[in-house]
Design a protein around this motif. Structure first.
Motif, PDB file in Angstrom:
ATOM      1  N   LYS A  59     -45.824 -26.087 -31.193  1.00 42.73           N
ATOM      2  CA  LYS A  59     -45.765 -26.520 -29.810  1.00 42.73           C
ATOM      3  C   LYS A  59     -44.741 -25.689 -29.058  1.00 42.73           C
ATOM      4  O   LYS A  59     -43.654 -25.432 -29.556  1.00 42.73           O
ATOM      5  CB  LYS A  59     -45.398 -28.010 -29.741  1.00 42.73           C
ATOM      6  N   LYS A  60     -45.125 -25.276 -27.814  1.00 41.40           N
ATOM      7  CA  LYS A  60     -44.251 -24.421 -27.012  1.00 41.40           C
ATOM      8  C   LYS A  60     -43.421 -25.264 -26.048  1.00 41.40           C
ATOM      9  O   LYS A  60     -43.853 -26.304 -25.559  1.00 41.40           O
ATOM     10  CB  LYS A  60     -45.086 -23.421 -26.217  1.00 41.40           C
ATOM     11  N   CYS A 108     -39.000 -20.227 -28.239  1.00 43.27           N
ATOM     12  CA  CYS A 108     -39.086 -21.642 -27.847  1.00 43.27           C
ATOM     13  C   CYS A 108     -40.369 -22.292 -28.374  1.00 43.27           C
ATOM     14  O   CYS A 108     -41.124 -22.947 -27.635  1.00 43.27           O
ATOM     15  CB  CYS A 108     -39.002 -21.800 -26.327  1.00 43.27           C
ATOM     16  N   ARG A 109     -40.610 -22.076 -29.650  1.00 43.58           N
ATOM     17  CA  ARG A 109     -41.814 -22.619 -30.278  1.00 43.58           C
ATOM     18  C   ARG A 109     -41.422 -23.335 -31.567  1.00 43.58           C
ATOM     19  O   ARG A 109     -40.628 -22.823 -32.358  1.00 43.58           O
ATOM     20  CB  ARG A 109     -42.796 -21.493 -30.576  1.00 43.58           C
ATOM     21  N   CYS A 110     -41.989 -24.507 -31.762  1.00 42.13           N
ATOM     22  CA  CYS A 110     -41.723 -25.274 -32.983  1.00 42.13           C
ATOM     23  C   CYS A 110     -42.406 -24.578 -34.153  1.00 42.13           C
ATOM     24  O   CYS A 110     -43.622 -24.357 -34.121  1.00 42.13           O
ATOM     25  CB  CYS A 110     -42.238 -26.705 -32.843  1.00 42.13           C
ATOM     26  N   TYR A 111     -41.631 -24.239 -35.179  1.00 40.49           N
ATOM     27  CA  TYR A 111     -42.206 -23.512 -36.305  1.00 40.49           C
ATOM     28  C   TYR A 111     -43.044 -24.414 -37.202  1.00 40.49           C
ATOM     29  O   TYR A 111     -43.765 -23.919 -38.069  1.00 40.49           O
ATOM     30  CB  TYR A 111     -41.116 -22.826 -37.131  1.00 40.49           C
ATOM     31  N   SER A 112     -42.993 -25.717 -36.962  1.00 37.50           N
ATOM     32  CA  SER A 112     -43.781 -26.648 -37.783  1.00 37.50           C
ATOM     33  C   SER A 112     -45.142 -26.949 -37.164  1.00 37.50           C
ATOM     34  O   SER A 112     -46.168 -26.846 -37.829  1.00 37.50           O
ATOM     35  CB  SER A 112     -43.016 -27.946 -37.995  1.00 37.50           C
ATOM     36  N   HIS A 136     -37.036 -31.869 -29.819  1.00 33.31           N
ATOM     37  CA  HIS A 136     -38.345 -32.134 -30.442  1.00 33.31           C
ATOM     38  C   HIS A 136     -38.254 -32.005 -31.962  1.00 33.31           C
ATOM     39  O   HIS A 136     -38.790 -32.863 -32.700  1.00 33.31           O
ATOM     40  CB  HIS A 136     -39.387 -31.162 -29.892  1.00 33.31           C
ATOM     41  N   LEU A 137     -37.591 -30.954 -32.447  1.00 30.78           N
ATOM     42  CA  LEU A 137     -37.462 -30.749 -33.887  1.00 30.78           C
ATOM     43  C   LEU A 137     -36.762 -31.929 -34.553  1.00 30.78           C
ATOM     44  O   LEU A 137     -37.134 -32.362 -35.652  1.00 30.78           O
ATOM     45  CB  LEU A 137     -36.675 -29.453 -34.159  1.00 30.78           C
TER      46      LEU A 137
END
Length: 397
Positions: free
Chosen positions: A304-305, A297-301, A315-316
């Motif tokens: 942000k968790k 559950c973390r944005c790879y960009s 969010h993505l």
């Protein structure tokens, strides 16, 4: 079957000879009759109820000679349906008895026996002794569960070795040491499969009426060799489905899945592959990287968790981070060779177009193999995931 003449079962041939000479009765395939005593009692009763000619074929000898020199013999065989059914019933009953005996021996925990090679005593289950002889003495008689009448089998083997006879070639020797050296050097630490004396101790010989273990084992091979063409009309192929990186959508091909991710999530994997010139293993690492980040559950960009995966996907999309990949050095690492999810079908469906393009026009030239992650070997060693594992293990010591 006709009079009060009788013989012990071990002297069956004597009784058969009597029936031929005195009663002109010939029984076909006697060796295939599972229980000759019950077989004889059955037909003894039937012959008192009806004439023997109702059941047997009549064979006339010296048919071209004078009538007074001709003799009539009666052939009792399984061409008669009643005889065939009787033989099958006796075979089935014997198989049931053998399987019951085998199960008792499997469950027996009171087994006690001394090894015939080293005199070490074993107790508990019979498999302990058989496994010991196979492991420590290279004497293998097959799986213990395939053996029946185990005690008699071991008694027979013990009698042979006591009489200084080789199990395999069945030659006799002058002393025990000479026998042991012979069996070791000639690799004769096994029984002779052609010796039918051992047949009764293997369940496979009881499975089908009139078939030995050799015939049962070779049946499948004969069937396969005889089938020149196989009919695959009833074959039902199970489609392997690849799962989307961002949702639960499944597709039966990489093309369809990539089209879905492009239209539904604005993530164009094929475009990313072409722009970055990704080879097969780099695609694998990218897919595993994205899967792992989403799993956590973390944005790879932006890193942000989030608590829920749904919030992360929103969010993505809203932040336009779904197509915003981090630098190649972040995800092009050996740790991402390993899949995040077991049996990830998307990994199996990835392709390397550069291999196809590098081949000749006719496709006959050999395809070159490109090494990865070895351009800077020292950097690879420093960034290796193994270093982290070693650090962790060292801290625990």
């Amino acid at each position: 079957m006709f009079c009060n003449e009788n013989s012990p079962l071990a002297e069956k041939d004597k009784l058969l000879k009597h029936m031929i000479l005195e009663h002109k009765l010939v029984i076909a395939d006697v060796k295939l009759i599972a229980d000759f005593e019950r077989y004889s009692l059955y037909w003894k009763k039937r012959f008192t109820e009806q004439p023997v000619t109702d059941f047997c074929s009549v064979i006339r000898t010296n048919s071209k000679g004078p009538i007074e020199e001709q003799e009539h013999y009666f052939l009792l065989c399984d061409a008669l349906p009643e005889d065939r059914i009787l033989r099958e019933q006796l075979q089935q009953k014997r198989l049931e008895n053998v399987l019951e005996q085998q199960q008792q021996e499997r469950n027996d925990t009171n087994f006690r026996r001394v090894c015939m090679f080293c005199s070490e005593e074993f107790s508990g289950n019979r498999s302990v002794l058989f496994n010991h002889m196979a492991r420590d003495h290279a004497f293998n008689v097959g799986l213990p569960d395939n053996i029946v009448y185990c005690t008699e089998f071991l008694d027979l083997l013990q009698s042979k070795i006591d009489s200084l006879q080789c199990f395999y070639c069945e030659k006799f020797f002058r002393d025990k040491n000479t026998l042991k050296d012979h069996m070791r050097k000639k690799q004769h630490r096994r029984i002779n499969a052609k010796n039918h004396e051992y047949d009764r101790f293997y369940v496979i010989n009881y499975l089908e009426l009139g078939k030995s273990w050799e015939e049962v084992q070779s049946e499948d091979d004969r069937e396969l060799m005889g089938e020149e063409e196989e009919d695959w009309s009833d074959w039902q192929e199970h489609t392997v489905c690849a799962v989307c990186l961002f949702c639960e959508h499944q597709a039966d091909s990489t093309e369809n899945l990539c089209l879905h991710m492009k239209n539904s999530h604005d993530f164009d994997l094929l475009k990313i592959k072409a722009e970055l010139g990704l080879k097969f293993y780099q695609q694998v690492k990218l897919v595993n990287f994205i899967r792992r980040e989403l799993h956590q559950c973390r944005c790879y960009s932006c890193q942000k968790k989030f608590i829920l995966k749904e919030d992360l996907i929103n969010h993505l999309t809203e932040a336009s981070h779904i197509a915003s990949l981090p630098d190649v050095s972040v995800w092009d690492q050996p740790q991402y060779y390993f899949p995040t999810y077991e049996n990830d079908s998307l990994l199996c469906a990835l392709s390397d177009d550069s291999d196809t393009e590098s081949s000749g026009v006719d496709g006959n030239e050999s395809i070159p193999v490109y090494a990865e992650d070895v351009s800077n070997l020292e950097a690879l060693k420093q960034n290796s995931i193994l270093n982290e594992i070693l650090k962790t293990d060292t801290s625990k010591m």
